[in-house]
Design an enzyme around this catalytic site. Structure first.
Site, PDB file in Angstrom:
ATOM      1  N   ARG A  65       0.830  -1.237   0.019  1.00 43.25           N
ATOM      2  CA  ARG A  65       0.000   0.043  -0.013  1.00 43.25           C
ATOM      3  C   ARG A  65       0.904   1.364  -0.066  1.00 43.25           C
ATOM      4  O   ARG A  65       0.141   2.297  -0.006  1.00 43.25           O
ATOM      5  CB  ARG A  65      -1.152   0.103   1.087  1.00 43.25           C
ATOM      6  CG  ARG A  65      -2.007  -1.082   1.235  1.00 43.25           C
ATOM      7  CD  ARG A  65      -3.166  -0.598   2.167  1.00 43.25           C
ATOM      8  NE  ARG A  65      -2.937  -0.409   3.482  1.00 43.25           N
ATOM      9  CZ  ARG A  65      -3.782  -0.092   4.206  1.00 43.25           C
ATOM     10  NH1 ARG A  65      -4.965   0.309   3.914  1.00 43.25           N
ATOM     11  NH2 ARG A  65      -3.344   0.070   5.612  1.00 43.25           N
ATOM     12  N   ASP A  66       2.186   1.245  -0.076  1.00 42.06           N
ATOM     13  CA  ASP A  66       3.017   2.426  -0.089  1.00 42.06           C
ATOM     14  C   ASP A  66       4.242   2.203  -0.862  1.00 42.06           C
ATOM     15  O   ASP A  66       5.297   2.463  -0.509  1.00 42.06           O
ATOM     16  CB  ASP A  66       3.311   2.708   1.355  1.00 42.06           C
ATOM     17  CG  ASP A  66       4.109   4.244   1.485  1.00 42.06           C
ATOM     18  OD1 ASP A  66       3.527   5.056   0.568  1.00 42.06           O
ATOM     19  OD2 ASP A  66       4.620   4.654   2.296  1.00 42.06           O
TER      20      ASP A  66
END
Length: 208
Positions: A7-8
């Site tokens: 997610r990053d």
């Protein structure tokens, strides 16, 4: 990390070691697929420029969210630009949902059409049209590179790191990692890096 969504994914969180190993770091907002959503309503985790449309919509995420972010990183490294442009956070959210990415070869006409196809698939708005996992993206990139005759592996990456950061000390407890940065206008098509120490002097670095 099967079943885990980072997610990053972004250049800040991808490191290249002096031996040519590539590592993803900072799993602070990673989440297991199927885990109950504990994110506060109205908040978005991660960097806007690397978020896929389904993340902007607040939908459940799977591995293809990270594929999209990797597509943005690849696009930046090859062109020195982002696939979509917008003003402000709201503009970026709207562009992520509705604006088509600028074709890769609009920036770099010398790039192979196959590389443009691979990048476009990674950046597809509809996640069903993306690569289902990193293994398939990796295999497609290797096939494309083999067709171009380019040699890209750990040896070539290690040589690039040495060229860009010569003479950096290497010990068991002080391993120098290199943070990926998008290519500049003066250095298009070549991954540029900035020195960043990892696991300094406290214990041997196992990640690198």
């Amino acid at each position: 990390f099967a079943g885990l969504v980072h997610r990053d994914i972004s250049p800040d969180n991808i490191l290249v070691s002096r031996t040519g190993a590539v590592k993803v770091v900072d799993f602070g907002i990673a989440k297991a697929i199927g885990q109950e959503n504990l994110t506060q309503a109205g908040t978005i985790k991660g960097k806007l420029s690397y978020m896929p449309p389904e993340q902007v919509r607040g939908q459940a995420l799977d591995l293809r969210a990270d594929i999209y972010a990797l597509g943005v990183v690849l696009y930046e490294l090859l062109t020195g630009a982002r696939p979509i442009k917008a003003e402000g956070e709201f503009g970026m959210l709207e562009a992520t949902l509705y604006q088509a990415p600028t074709p890769l070869r609009a920036h770099r006409a010398d790039l192979p059409e196959e590389l443009e196809r691979i990048t476009a698939r990674a950046l597809a708005k509809n996640r069903d049209a993306r690569y289902p996992n990193c293994r398939e993206l990796h295999a497609d990139l290797e096939r494309g590179l083999a067709g171009s005759g380019a040699a890209v592996g750990s040896f070539e990456l290690a040589s690039l790191v040495e060229d860009l950061c010569p003479g950096v000390p290497r010990t068991a407890t002080d391993v120098t990692a290199l943070e990926l940065q998008p290519a500049t206008e003066a250095d298009l098509g070549r991954a540029t890096v900035s020195a960043r120490p990892a696991a300094v002097a406290t214990r041997p670095s196992r990640a690198l």
